[in-house]
Design an enzyme around this catalytic site. Sequence first.
Site, mmCIF file in Angstrom:
data_model
loop_
_atom_site.group_PDB
_atom_site.id
_atom_site.type_symbol
_atom_site.label_atom_id
_atom_site.label_comp_id
_atom_site.label_asym_id
_atom_site.label_seq_id
_atom_site.Cartn_x
_atom_site.Cartn_y
_atom_site.Cartn_z
ATOM 1 N N TYR A 159 -15.732 -17.558 35.928
ATOM 2 C CA TYR A 159 -14.560 -17.521 35.044
ATOM 3 C C TYR A 159 -13.962 -18.873 34.671
ATOM 4 O O TYR A 159 -13.848 -19.911 35.673
ATOM 5 C CB TYR A 159 -13.275 -16.549 35.517
ATOM 6 C CG TYR A 159 -13.614 -15.153 35.607
ATOM 7 C CD1 TYR A 159 -13.646 -14.254 34.421
ATOM 8 C CD2 TYR A 159 -14.456 -14.672 36.667
ATOM 9 C CE1 TYR A 159 -14.139 -13.047 34.548
ATOM 10 C CE2 TYR A 159 -14.924 -13.140 36.841
ATOM 11 C CZ TYR A 159 -14.759 -12.523 35.529
ATOM 12 O OH TYR A 159 -15.488 -11.360 35.614
ATOM 13 N N SER A 160 -13.818 -19.353 33.686
ATOM 14 C CA SER A 160 -13.156 -20.481 33.205
ATOM 15 C C SER A 160 -11.763 -20.423 33.760
ATOM 16 O O SER A 160 -10.927 -19.679 33.383
ATOM 17 C CB SER A 160 -13.189 -20.863 31.729
ATOM 18 O OG SER A 160 -14.564 -20.689 31.102
ATOM 19 N N CYS A 336 -16.307 -22.921 23.345
ATOM 20 C CA CYS A 336 -16.051 -22.082 24.469
ATOM 21 C C CYS A 336 -15.768 -20.638 24.150
ATOM 22 O O CYS A 336 -14.993 -20.287 23.104
ATOM 23 C CB CYS A 336 -15.144 -22.545 25.571
ATOM 24 S SG CYS A 336 -15.286 -21.443 26.986
ATOM 25 N N GLU A 376 -19.913 -24.497 26.198
ATOM 26 C CA GLU A 376 -20.085 -23.475 27.131
ATOM 27 C C GLU A 376 -19.754 -22.009 26.809
ATOM 28 O O GLU A 376 -18.593 -21.780 26.705
ATOM 29 C CB GLU A 376 -19.066 -23.711 28.506
ATOM 30 C CG GLU A 376 -19.659 -23.227 29.715
ATOM 31 C CD GLU A 376 -18.822 -23.669 31.051
ATOM 32 O OE1 GLU A 376 -19.297 -24.644 31.645
ATOM 33 O OE2 GLU A 376 -17.559 -23.234 31.366
ATOM 34 N N TYR A 378 -21.188 -17.740 26.128
ATOM 35 C CA TYR A 378 -21.884 -16.897 27.249
ATOM 36 C C TYR A 378 -21.746 -15.599 26.182
ATOM 37 O O TYR A 378 -20.747 -15.118 25.833
ATOM 38 C CB TYR A 378 -21.084 -16.638 28.549
ATOM 39 C CG TYR A 378 -21.795 -16.104 29.416
ATOM 40 C CD1 TYR A 378 -21.304 -14.779 29.894
ATOM 41 C CD2 TYR A 378 -23.183 -16.282 29.984
ATOM 42 C CE1 TYR A 378 -22.034 -13.918 30.727
ATOM 43 C CE2 TYR A 378 -23.918 -15.683 30.881
ATOM 44 C CZ TYR A 378 -23.141 -14.369 31.325
ATOM 45 O OH TYR A 378 -23.965 -13.647 32.160
#
Length: 378
Positions: A159-160, A336, A376, A378
């Site tokens: 988790y960021s 992100c 980044e 996902y």
Amino acid sequence: MASSISVSSTASSSALHAHRLQQPFAEAAASSSVSFNSQKQGFLTGNRLFLDSVAPKGRNGGEKVFTVRASVETAAPAAAKKQSRKNDEGLVVNTYKPKTPYIGKCLLNSKIVGDDAPGETWHMVFSTEGLVKYREGQSIGVVPPGVDQNGKPHKLRLYSIASSAPGDFGDYKTVSLCVKRLVYLNDKGEEVKGVCSNFLCDLKPGEEVSITGPVGKEMLMPTDPNATIIMLATGTGIAPFRGFLWRMFFEKHEDYKFKGLAWLFLGVPTSSSLLYVDEYERMKKIAPDNFRYDLAISREQANAKGEKMYIQTRMAEYADELWELLKKDNTFVYMCGLKGMEKGIDDIMTGLAARDGYDWAQYKKDLKKNEQWNVEVY
Ligand SMILES: Cc1cc2nc3c(=O)[nH]c(=O)nc-3n(C[C@H](O)[C@H](O)[C@H](O)COP(=O)(O)OP(=O)(O)OC[C@H]3O[C@@H](n4cnc5c(N)ncnc54)[C@H](O)[C@@H]3O)c2cc1C
Ligand SMILES: NC(=O)c1ccc[n+]([C@@H]2O[C@H](COP(=O)([O-])OP(=O)(O)OC[C@H]3O[C@@H](n4cnc5c(N)ncnc54)[C@H](OP(=O)(O)O)[C@@H]3O)[C@@H](O)[C@H]2O)c1
């Protein structure tokens, strides 16, 4: 005294700037002393500058079309080679591993989207006693309790981190996350709940959480306080940028006072799923000249052609301005969130770069090499 032409690098000259400047620069160079304070296109040896003007292919490369050799007065020495922020002293990774995690406590956990939002997103704060040291832009791992279908302990999920290094309470003793609860229907039409996101969104104050890391160097902030920082977020992809923005606008640091431009683009499905907007409003009041934010609310807004308002659709409205910013040496783009967003953003950039004769793939490669394009997803 010879007249002097100064090519300012406030908008630190890029290949294109040098390209546009080549003619007047050449004429001036023939008769004047020239001072030029960008290292991008030229190179300095002693007090002489050699400026190679190049055809616009990639950002740092291209065919040589013409060369100017100008004598310069070098008041200041050439800037030292940029140091990668990834090698910064004090940056730590992997302090805690899955077998020896840090056991934190949930201090607070609240749903931050409306009841009618498609999906639930929660903001949560965990205690760290100052032992999980991290930088803005890093992530932590969470090991959910229990075992998987093979009877093995669950694997960690990343988790960021959604807080700045001092944390939401400013005492360097907490870490925060912004988590979307994963719920979906499988092929049989049954509801499946994601293991870790549901564990986290259901956490109550006082309950324990196994934390690993911190990890990640891709999303570290630039150290230059005058940088332009363009942040592109979809949904919970906002997490690292909340950390950036707190450092820039809500905190006082002896070694960092942000004076550049922070420009956030945030994409969410509905206005009830907007994340941390009250904070952006406060930041705008604190630093109106240094902060901009633009929202793309995909299920409520459309562009003039009637297309769904994705983050890249909103960016397209500012295409020229964004492209100009991207030509500066101290502009840093961060992306992100959803994997799919990357292609949409590449599509816009391809068109913009082509207008100036650049190949976006090559240009982006050069930006990445300079740590100016950071992704980044996902
Ligand atoms: C670097 C990084 C940072 C991240 N940061 C964040 C963050 O800040 N906030 C956040 O919320 N998440 C973040 N994530 C995602 C997070 O790590 C988890 O993947 C997410 O929370 C889901 O984990 P889970 O345990 O709940 O789901 P799991 O139990 O692991 O289930 C996920 C699996 O379910 C299946 N699945 C998922 N959706 C569907 C669907 N629609 N249809 C069919 N199958 C499906 C897929 O097989 C998927 O692998 C990040 C990921 C990475 C890599
Ligand atoms: N560091 C990381 O890698 C990191 C950190 C945090 C989160 N994440 C990941 O980021 C994702 C965020 O999901 P979320 O559920 O929080 O978001 P969300 O609430 O669903 O919002 C995502 C927004 O992006 C839009 N969108 C969908 N496809 C897109 C595309 N191709 N291009 C641009 N925009 C698009 C969505 O529009 P519509 O739904 O209307 O189509 C929606 O408006 C998750 O997968 C999460 O795991 C990754």
